[in-house]
Enzyme design. Structure first.
Site, PDB file in Angstrom:
ATOM      1  N   HIS A 279     -31.323  -7.794  58.677  1.00  0.00           N
ATOM      2  CA  HIS A 279     -30.600  -6.765  59.651  1.00  0.00           C
ATOM      3  C   HIS A 279     -29.190  -7.132  59.220  1.00  0.00           C
ATOM      4  O   HIS A 279     -28.751  -8.524  59.006  1.00  0.00           O
ATOM      5  CB  HIS A 279     -30.944  -6.947  61.003  1.00  0.00           C
ATOM      6  CG  HIS A 279     -30.117  -6.034  61.915  1.00  0.00           C
ATOM      7  ND1 HIS A 279     -29.151  -6.098  62.585  1.00  0.00           N
ATOM      8  CD2 HIS A 279     -30.784  -4.751  62.413  1.00  0.00           C
ATOM      9  CE1 HIS A 279     -28.928  -5.188  63.217  1.00  0.00           C
ATOM     10  NE2 HIS A 279     -29.755  -4.307  63.051  1.00  0.00           N
TER      11      HIS A 279
ATOM     12  N   ASP B 186     -34.613 -14.804  63.306  1.00  0.00           N
ATOM     13  CA  ASP B 186     -34.414 -13.397  64.136  1.00  0.00           C
ATOM     14  C   ASP B 186     -35.638 -12.711  64.464  1.00  0.00           C
ATOM     15  O   ASP B 186     -36.319 -12.334  63.785  1.00  0.00           O
ATOM     16  CB  ASP B 186     -33.629 -12.910  63.052  1.00  0.00           C
ATOM     17  CG  ASP B 186     -33.346 -11.275  63.605  1.00  0.00           C
ATOM     18  OD1 ASP B 186     -33.825 -10.917  64.683  1.00  0.00           O
ATOM     19  OD2 ASP B 186     -32.532 -10.389  63.006  1.00  0.00           O
TER      20      ASP B 186
ATOM     21  N   GLN C  10     -37.474  -8.164  66.336  1.00  0.00           N
ATOM     22  CA  GLN C  10     -38.558  -7.144  66.259  1.00  0.00           C
ATOM     23  C   GLN C  10     -39.889  -7.757  66.800  1.00  0.00           C
ATOM     24  O   GLN C  10     -41.006  -7.232  66.683  1.00  0.00           O
ATOM     25  CB  GLN C  10     -38.696  -6.673  64.925  1.00  0.00           C
ATOM     26  CG  GLN C  10     -37.402  -5.640  64.441  1.00  0.00           C
ATOM     27  CD  GLN C  10     -37.350  -4.495  65.268  1.00  0.00           C
ATOM     28  OE1 GLN C  10     -38.248  -4.043  66.243  1.00  0.00           O
ATOM     29  NE2 GLN C  10     -36.105  -3.914  65.457  1.00  0.00           N
TER      30      GLN C  10
ATOM     31  N   LYS D  17     -34.955  -4.877  73.587  1.00  0.00           N
ATOM     32  CA  LYS D  17     -36.356  -4.312  72.458  1.00  0.00           C
ATOM     33  C   LYS D  17     -37.646  -4.764  73.220  1.00  0.00           C
ATOM     34  O   LYS D  17     -38.730  -4.457  72.566  1.00  0.00           O
ATOM     35  CB  LYS D  17     -35.846  -5.025  71.343  1.00  0.00           C
ATOM     36  CG  LYS D  17     -34.763  -4.390  70.647  1.00  0.00           C
ATOM     37  CD  LYS D  17     -34.758  -4.962  69.057  1.00  0.00           C
ATOM     38  CE  LYS D  17     -33.434  -4.763  68.559  1.00  0.00           C
ATOM     39  NZ  LYS D  17     -33.140  -3.317  68.113  1.00  0.00           N
TER      40      LYS D  17
ATOM     41  N   CYS E 186     -29.293  -0.574  59.636  1.00  0.00           N
ATOM     42  CA  CYS E 186     -28.417  -1.834  59.300  1.00  0.00           C
ATOM     43  C   CYS E 186     -29.036  -2.554  58.358  1.00  0.00           C
ATOM     44  O   CYS E 186     -29.099  -3.782  58.403  1.00  0.00           O
ATOM     45  CB  CYS E 186     -28.300  -2.474  60.873  1.00  0.00           C
ATOM     46  SG  CYS E 186     -27.515  -1.702  62.143  1.00  0.00           S
TER      47      CYS E 186
END
Ligand code: PLP
Length: 412
Positions: free
Chosen positions: A128, A205, A208, A231, A369
């Protein structure tokens, strides 16, 4: 033998989300934009209201009762995050605004101290922008060089054939756990082990993944991990950066202000201990408290069950999508997270999303993104349907019907 595990009542769970009863353009809402942000259960909304009704005050230095309540709730949230991601201590949990700020914090505070001209930063082509641009800024400041692990193409896997060679001279390796465009689930444990063996500091990261599958920083073996509250059923404006204690201890502060100091003189100051050293100013107290409720909520369902449900919906969506002539699906066919990116032949992704919205179906279209990845895939944009545990197969059927109509309309 009888199944001793109680069956998850997904319909009852769905009823916890009042917003899912909204009507959009005269239709029942189908919310398939969960990779951008999730919806919030009543437990989180109620917890936020309770905080403002009974506990609201500023944290840490207050001596009065409300400040004690706010401080206790805020620090309890930090402990809960540590438990949620398997950190050794709550001191390793820094509250941020979200994944983006967590990564910027590491690039700024750790990176500026530890990188010099000629050092290498290794990323992947599926990152991203939040996990690319902060490192570009760092590279510009320090003269470090950026390298990328390639993505194999529409299959959306990392090409690890030359991973060891790419790791040569690398000081920092940063990788997404789950790709927000491809749905790829990266083997972060193995990747971090190999990167650490090559002497690199590692960052995952988890934007998600944190709310979708069990995440354990000690089992992954990363030095840093970042995710966003919004999220994972929590409020916007709150996020988490995990940092291994020895890394955080050795880092200079990120921003200056109240909270992050132990002593201030006119010419110089001394820093507070971790994690407070990285939390200048009044934090998002309500956000942290709401995030606590969100983590409790998710773990009551079970993130292993959530992921199995995500994967089942994604597999069903891919099977149904492949019924549409010429539709191109991106990402791996196996071990796929709960989202699907696709392109309808001859139809721009924005048109797909605009028309789907008219039928009450919320998708996302664009570069997500991931502009460099889009260029690599040879498309300007994709349409994306991203699922969470409150979505259903019936909603996927409605989405496929709507796509079928859009396809027919454009092929006339
Ligand atoms: N990383 C990934 C993989 C994402 O999907 C996102 C958001 O979509 C981010 C980082 C940035 O998250 P935030 O905007 O909450 O900081």
């Amino acid at each position: 033998m009888q199944d001793l595990q109680p069956k998850t009542d997904w319909a009852r769970i769905r009823a916890d989300f009042p917003i899912l009863n909204e009507r959009v353009h005269g239709r029942d809402l189908v919310y398939f934009d969960n990779a951008a942000t999730s919806q919030k259960p009543r437990a989180v909304i109620d917890r936020l209201a309770h905080y403002y009704l009974h506990e609201n005050s500023n944290v840490h230095r207050g001596i009065h009762e409300l400040s004690n309540r706010a401080t206790l709730a805020f620090e309890a949230a930090r402990k809960r995050v540590a438990q949620f991601i398997g950190a050794a201590s709550a001191n390793e949990i820094v509250f941020t605004r979200g994944t983006t700020e967590g990564i910027n914090l590491v690039a700024q505070a750790w990176g500026t101290k530890n990188l010099k001209a000629g050092d290498r930063i290794l990323l992947t082509e599926m990152e991203h922008h939040s996990n690319i641009v902060p490192w570009q800024l760092l590279a510009q400041r320090t003269g470090a060089e950026l390298r990328y692990v390639h993505v194999t193409g529409d299959d959306g896997l990392l090409d690890l054939s030359n991973f060891e060679a790419l790791l040569d001279g690398v000081k920092l390796f940063a990788v997404t756990h789950i790709s927000n465009t491809l749905g790829t689930v990266n083997p972060v444990r193995e990747l971090c082990a190999r990167a650490r063996a090559a002497g690199a500091t590692t960052l995952v990261d988890a934007a998600q993944s944190a709310g979708h599958l069990p995440v354990d920083v000690r089992s992954i073996g990363c030095d840093f991990l970042a995710f966003s509250g919004h999220k994972i059923c929590g409020p916007t404006g709150i996020g988490v950066l995990y940092g291994r204690a020895e890394k955080l201890d050795a880092m200079p502060p990120y921003q200056g202000g109240g909270e992050m100091i132990s002593r201030v003189d006119f010419q110089a100051s001394q820093w507070n201990t971790i994690p407070h050293k990285f939390e200048a100013g009044t934090p998002d107290i309500a956000g942290a408290v709401g995030l606590h409720a969100a983590m409790d909520y998710l773990d009551e369902i079970g993130r292993d069950k959530i992921f199995a449900h995500d994967q089942e919906l994604a597999a069903y969506a891919m099977q149904r999508l492949s019924e549409i002539d010429g539709l191109r699906i991106f990402g791996p066919r196996e071990n796929h997270a709960g989202l699907v990116s696709f392109v309808l032949p001859e139809v721009h992704a924005h048109d797909v999303v605009t028309l789907a919205d008219q039928h009450g179906v919320a998708l996302r279209g664009g570069h997500h993104c991931n502009q460099p990845l889009m260029r690599k895939l040879g498309v300007p944009s994709t349409a994306r349907a991203s699922f969470y545990f409150y979505n259903t197969r019936e909603e996927i059927d409605r989405f496929i019907d709507v796509l079928g109509e859009i396809h027919k309309f454009f092929s006339r």
